[in-house]
Design an enzyme around this catalytic site. Structure first.
Site, PDB file in Angstrom:
ATOM      1  CB  ALA A 192      37.674  -9.599   1.728  1.00  0.00           C
ATOM      2  N   GLY A 204      40.319 -10.323   9.435  1.00  0.00           N
ATOM      3  CA  GLY A 204      40.280 -10.172  10.885  1.00  0.00           C
ATOM      4  C   GLY A 204      40.313  -8.729  11.350  1.00  0.00           C
ATOM      5  CE  LYS A 205      38.898  -5.182   6.653  1.00  0.00           C
ATOM      6  NZ  LYS A 205      38.688  -6.476   6.034  1.00  0.00           N
ATOM      7  CB  THR A 237      29.523   2.574   7.154  1.00  0.00           C
ATOM      8  OG1 THR A 237      30.396   1.494   6.832  1.00  0.00           O
ATOM      9  CG2 THR A 237      30.149   3.489   8.187  1.00  0.00           C
ATOM     10  CG  HIS A 280      30.362  -7.752  12.300  1.00  0.00           C
ATOM     11  ND1 HIS A 280      31.375  -6.831  12.324  1.00  0.00           N
ATOM     12  CD2 HIS A 280      30.613  -8.565  11.245  1.00  0.00           C
ATOM     13  CE1 HIS A 280      32.203  -7.068  11.322  1.00  0.00           C
ATOM     14  NE2 HIS A 280      31.756  -8.120  10.644  1.00  0.00           N
ATOM     15  NE  ARG A 298      28.268  -4.234  17.698  1.00  0.00           N
ATOM     16  CZ  ARG A 298      27.723  -4.479  16.511  1.00  0.00           C
ATOM     17  NH1 ARG A 298      28.467  -4.825  15.492  1.00  0.00           N
ATOM     18  NH2 ARG A 298      26.430  -4.372  16.354  1.00  0.00           N
TER      19      ARG A 298
END
Length: 175
Positions: A11, A14-15, A34, A51, A55
């Site tokens: 968790a 940095g994925k 999702t 997020h 982007r």
């Protein structure tokens, strides 16, 4: 760039940032969220906003757990964030939590997703949490989730061209 990449990690490791960097030079990525909207949850809304702000404006967005049709058709690259939430929401949709004996239904969905992942004509990057390295959960539902998450990560990883592990913002190749 490899066609199918899985990025694992704990968790907040940095994925998602690593996945976004892999596709940063691609103008027409379809970001597949999702997690659902969890309406009314201010903390979740804040995470989603962060997020979205990272982007590129040229990236599209679809919010779904129905990944197989997206993987099955040709099109722009996909960034799936994340498989952990896909599993949780799939278990919700199949009503597994109140009846853990129905876990085979989830196993079938994992197999179907893995087959679509392996055969996809698209470039695809997926993010997933590695939750199996900690303490064995005390309750059966959480143990089942942990076990299914391990099976999902393993099957997607083995069907990938590249698997990466992110820890403390650093991304390492898994061989």
């Amino acid at each position: 760039m490899p066609d199918r990449t899985l990025i694992l990690g704990g968790a907040r490791s940095g994925k998602s940032v690593a996945a976004e960097r892999l596709l940063a030079d691609v103008p027409n990525v379809l970001y597949v969220a999702t997690g659902g909207d969890d309406s009314g949850d201010a903390e979740w809304a804040s995470r989603v906003a962060k997020h979205q702000a990272r982007r590129p404006a040229t990236w599209g967005l679809v919010e779904t757990i129905d990944l197989v049709p997206l993987l099955s058709e040709p099109g722009q690259p996909l960034l799936i964030d994340c498989l952990t939430l896909w599993l949780s929401r799939t278990m919700d949709a199949l009503e597994i939590w109140p009846d853990l004996t129905r876990a085979a239904l989830v196993e079938d969905r994992i197999a179907t997703l893995t087959a679509a992942w392996a055969d996809t004509p698209r470039i695809v990057v997926a993010v997933s949490n590695d939750i199996g390295s900690g303490v064995v959960p005390a309750d059966p539902g959480t143990r089942l989730f942990r076990d299914l998450m391990g099976r999902l990560n393993t099957s997607i990883s083995l069907a990938s061209d590249q698997a990466l592990y992110t820890i403390a913002g650093r991304t390492l190749p898994l061989t």
